[in-house]
Motif scaffolding. Sequence first.
Motif, PDB file in Angstrom:
ATOM      1  N   PRO A 194      -0.707 -34.187  28.997  1.00 47.40           N
ATOM      2  CA  PRO A 194      -0.275 -34.283  27.601  1.00 47.40           C
ATOM      3  C   PRO A 194      -1.084 -33.381  26.673  1.00 47.40           C
ATOM      4  O   PRO A 194      -0.529 -32.756  25.767  1.00 47.40           O
ATOM      5  CB  PRO A 194      -0.499 -35.762  27.267  1.00 47.40           C
ATOM      6  CG  PRO A 194      -0.420 -36.462  28.574  1.00 47.40           C
ATOM      7  CD  PRO A 194      -1.027 -35.507  29.554  1.00 47.40           C
ATOM      8  N   LEU A 195      -2.401 -33.307  26.899  1.00 47.32           N
ATOM      9  CA  LEU A 195      -3.238 -32.432  26.072  1.00 47.32           C
ATOM     10  C   LEU A 195      -2.864 -30.972  26.289  1.00 47.32           C
ATOM     11  O   LEU A 195      -2.828 -30.178  25.339  1.00 47.32           O
ATOM     12  CB  LEU A 195      -4.715 -32.656  26.410  1.00 47.32           C
ATOM     13  CG  LEU A 195      -5.286 -34.034  26.036  1.00 47.32           C
ATOM     14  CD1 LEU A 195      -6.714 -34.169  26.539  1.00 47.32           C
ATOM     15  CD2 LEU A 195      -5.237 -34.249  24.525  1.00 47.32           C
ATOM     16  N   PHE A 196      -2.576 -30.627  27.538  1.00 46.75           N
ATOM     17  CA  PHE A 196      -2.150 -29.270  27.858  1.00 46.75           C
ATOM     18  C   PHE A 196      -0.828 -28.955  27.155  1.00 46.75           C
ATOM     19  O   PHE A 196      -0.636 -27.856  26.620  1.00 46.75           O
ATOM     20  CB  PHE A 196      -2.008 -29.121  29.370  1.00 46.75           C
ATOM     21  CG  PHE A 196      -1.591 -27.757  29.822  1.00 46.75           C
ATOM     22  CD1 PHE A 196      -2.429 -26.662  29.662  1.00 46.75           C
ATOM     23  CD2 PHE A 196      -0.344 -27.552  30.406  1.00 46.75           C
ATOM     24  CE1 PHE A 196      -2.051 -25.387  30.070  1.00 46.75           C
ATOM     25  CE2 PHE A 196       0.048 -26.294  30.825  1.00 46.75           C
ATOM     26  CZ  PHE A 196      -0.809 -25.207  30.657  1.00 46.75           C
ATOM     27  N   SER A 197       0.088 -29.935  27.143  1.00 49.10           N
ATOM     28  CA  SER A 197       1.382 -29.757  26.481  1.00 49.10           C
ATOM     29  C   SER A 197       1.196 -29.492  24.991  1.00 49.10           C
ATOM     30  O   SER A 197       1.850 -28.614  24.411  1.00 49.10           O
ATOM     31  CB  SER A 197       2.254 -31.002  26.670  1.00 49.10           C
ATOM     32  OG  SER A 197       2.463 -31.280  28.030  1.00 49.10           O
ATOM     33  N   VAL A 198       0.310 -30.257  24.361  1.00 47.25           N
ATOM     34  CA  VAL A 198       0.053 -30.085  22.926  1.00 47.25           C
ATOM     35  C   VAL A 198      -0.510 -28.689  22.657  1.00 47.25           C
ATOM     36  O   VAL A 198      -0.083 -27.996  21.730  1.00 47.25           O
ATOM     37  CB  VAL A 198      -0.918 -31.171  22.416  1.00 47.25           C
ATOM     38  CG1 VAL A 198      -1.340 -30.873  20.969  1.00 47.25           C
ATOM     39  CG2 VAL A 198      -0.264 -32.546  22.494  1.00 47.25           C
ATOM     40  N   TYR A 199      -1.472 -28.280  23.485  1.00 44.09           N
ATOM     41  CA  TYR A 199      -2.091 -26.961  23.303  1.00 44.09           C
ATOM     42  C   TYR A 199      -1.049 -25.846  23.441  1.00 44.09           C
ATOM     43  O   TYR A 199      -0.967 -24.948  22.591  1.00 44.09           O
ATOM     44  CB  TYR A 199      -3.204 -26.771  24.331  1.00 44.09           C
ATOM     45  CG  TYR A 199      -3.752 -25.366  24.365  1.00 44.09           C
ATOM     46  CD1 TYR A 199      -4.618 -24.914  23.373  1.00 44.09           C
ATOM     47  CD2 TYR A 199      -3.382 -24.474  25.374  1.00 44.09           C
ATOM     48  CE1 TYR A 199      -5.108 -23.614  23.385  1.00 44.09           C
ATOM     49  CE2 TYR A 199      -3.867 -23.172  25.398  1.00 44.09           C
ATOM     50  CZ  TYR A 199      -4.730 -22.753  24.400  1.00 44.09           C
ATOM     51  OH  TYR A 199      -5.193 -21.468  24.406  1.00 44.09           O
ATOM     52  N   ILE A 200      -0.260 -25.908  24.516  1.00 48.09           N
ATOM     53  CA  ILE A 200       0.760 -24.884  24.751  1.00 48.09           C
ATOM     54  C   ILE A 200       1.753 -24.840  23.595  1.00 48.09           C
ATOM     55  O   ILE A 200       2.098 -23.771  23.065  1.00 48.09           O
ATOM     56  CB  ILE A 200       1.510 -25.164  26.079  1.00 48.09           C
ATOM     57  CG1 ILE A 200       0.584 -24.919  27.275  1.00 48.09           C
ATOM     58  CG2 ILE A 200       2.756 -24.286  26.205  1.00 48.09           C
ATOM     59  CD1 ILE A 200       0.192 -23.483  27.481  1.00 48.09           C
ATOM     60  N   PHE A 219       1.434 -25.784  20.537  1.00 46.44           N
ATOM     61  CA  PHE A 219       0.864 -25.351  19.259  1.00 46.44           C
ATOM     62  C   PHE A 219       0.633 -23.845  19.215  1.00 46.44           C
ATOM     63  O   PHE A 219       0.730 -23.236  18.151  1.00 46.44           O
ATOM     64  CB  PHE A 219      -0.472 -26.068  18.991  1.00 46.44           C
ATOM     65  CG  PHE A 219      -0.362 -27.201  18.013  1.00 46.44           C
ATOM     66  CD1 PHE A 219       0.124 -27.003  16.724  1.00 46.44           C
ATOM     67  CD2 PHE A 219      -0.755 -28.474  18.368  1.00 46.44           C
ATOM     68  CE1 PHE A 219       0.223 -28.042  15.821  1.00 46.44           C
ATOM     69  CE2 PHE A 219      -0.657 -29.534  17.478  1.00 46.44           C
ATOM     70  CZ  PHE A 219      -0.168 -29.317  16.198  1.00 46.44           C
ATOM     71  N   THR A 220       0.320 -23.246  20.355  1.00 44.66           N
ATOM     72  CA  THR A 220      -0.108 -21.842  20.362  1.00 44.66           C
ATOM     73  C   THR A 220       1.000 -20.866  20.719  1.00 44.66           C
ATOM     74  O   THR A 220       0.771 -19.656  20.667  1.00 44.66           O
ATOM     75  CB  THR A 220      -1.282 -21.648  21.344  1.00 44.66           C
ATOM     76  OG1 THR A 220      -0.871 -22.069  22.661  1.00 44.66           O
ATOM     77  CG2 THR A 220      -2.493 -22.460  20.912  1.00 44.66           C
ATOM     78  N   MET A 221       2.174 -21.372  21.084  1.00 41.83           N
ATOM     79  CA  MET A 221       3.275 -20.495  21.472  1.00 41.83           C
ATOM     80  C   MET A 221       4.508 -20.799  20.618  1.00 41.83           C
ATOM     81  O   MET A 221       4.518 -21.774  19.872  1.00 41.83           O
ATOM     82  CB  MET A 221       3.573 -20.674  22.959  1.00 41.83           C
ATOM     83  CG  MET A 221       2.420 -20.201  23.833  1.00 41.83           C
ATOM     84  SD  MET A 221       2.811 -20.265  25.599  1.00 41.83           S
ATOM     85  CE  MET A 221       1.263 -19.658  26.278  1.00 41.83           C
ATOM     86  N   PRO A 222       5.560 -19.976  20.709  1.00 40.47           N
ATOM     87  CA  PRO A 222       6.748 -20.213  19.890  1.00 40.47           C
ATOM     88  C   PRO A 222       7.291 -21.628  20.039  1.00 40.47           C
ATOM     89  O   PRO A 222       7.238 -22.221  21.126  1.00 40.47           O
ATOM     90  CB  PRO A 222       7.747 -19.175  20.420  1.00 40.47           C
ATOM     91  CG  PRO A 222       6.885 -18.064  20.918  1.00 40.47           C
ATOM     92  CD  PRO A 222       5.673 -18.735  21.498  1.00 40.47           C
ATOM     93  N   ALA A 223       7.810 -22.175  18.942  1.00 35.81           N
ATOM     94  CA  ALA A 223       8.265 -23.562  18.913  1.00 35.81           C
ATOM     95  C   ALA A 223       9.328 -23.852  19.960  1.00 35.81           C
ATOM     96  O   ALA A 223       9.443 -24.986  20.438  1.00 35.81           O
ATOM     97  CB  ALA A 223       8.798 -23.895  17.515  1.00 35.81           C
ATOM     98  N   ALA A 224      10.118 -22.847  20.338  1.00 32.65           N
ATOM     99  CA  ALA A 224      11.172 -23.046  21.343  1.00 32.65           C
ATOM    100  C   ALA A 224      10.592 -23.549  22.652  1.00 32.65           C
ATOM    101  O   ALA A 224      11.234 -24.321  23.371  1.00 32.65           O
ATOM    102  CB  ALA A 224      11.931 -21.740  21.568  1.00 32.65           C
TER     103      ALA A 224
END
Length: 283
Positions: A260-266, A268-273
């Motif tokens: 879940p933390l990895f999902s949040v990081y990804i 937040f730092t990449m395009p919303a799509a």
Amino acid sequence: MFSTIGYYICIPFAWLVRLFYNLTGSYGMAIILFTLVIKLIMLPFQMKSKKSMMRMSRMSGRMQEIQKKYANNQTKQAEEMQKLYAEEGINPMSGCLWSLLPFPILLALYSIIRQPITHFMMLSQDVVQQMVDAVTGAGLDVASIVQMKDGAAIVRDGITQLLPYGQINLVKTIASELPEVGQSVPGWINLNYTSFGLDMAANPWSMVTGFTFTWAAIGLILIPIIAGGSQWLMTKITMKHQPQTDPSAASANRMMMFMPLFSVYIAFTMPAALGVYWIAQSA
């Protein structure tokens, strides 16, 4: 070599996203439908993986007996484990292998989102250069598109070097300022990244650093949070049906915190799509 392989991996996925975008006219909906189709295709493999995991869980008692009996003889322990797997017809790696499948798809989708001209529309680098020349010739601002040095665009081997999200901003500029230039190129799509009132190409973290109390900002910030929450919920449900005596339970518990933390990081730092894909994937 690896970039070439990655390009060819993107082709069927790009075709799917293009198909759904042309059908719906919504970039966000195209990503959701793409995720649904990919999940349906992967379902038989995931079911096979799940069955293997369930059989492994039922064997956990016998596995623990072997581990205790041969605690001081790792070679014998490994032999007995292999015999047990052979008797039950189980490949202990099958569950892990199928669980890794979403990651190449995630990387391919990221390339499709980040490089819409070469990886979504599947047009050549020459078209990219043609569009850069058109925008430059029209006197439009290219600061968010090309790499600059001393006030001039960086050019190598006759190719203007773009910023990491330069293709996205180039497509946006063409669609809003020079749509006729794009329409003159076979295969070009004047992409509209706005879906559900949100810019699917925007970076959610940029909304945090420049926060304004609008749906455009709040919605983008919510995407990574929902992505992480849905990932946590999915893992929690999976763990609920997995016996805690399973040898893999400890590592699975650690994954339940990490993913879940990895999902949040990804997200937040990449395009919303990409965050929308992650949410649809978990759902």
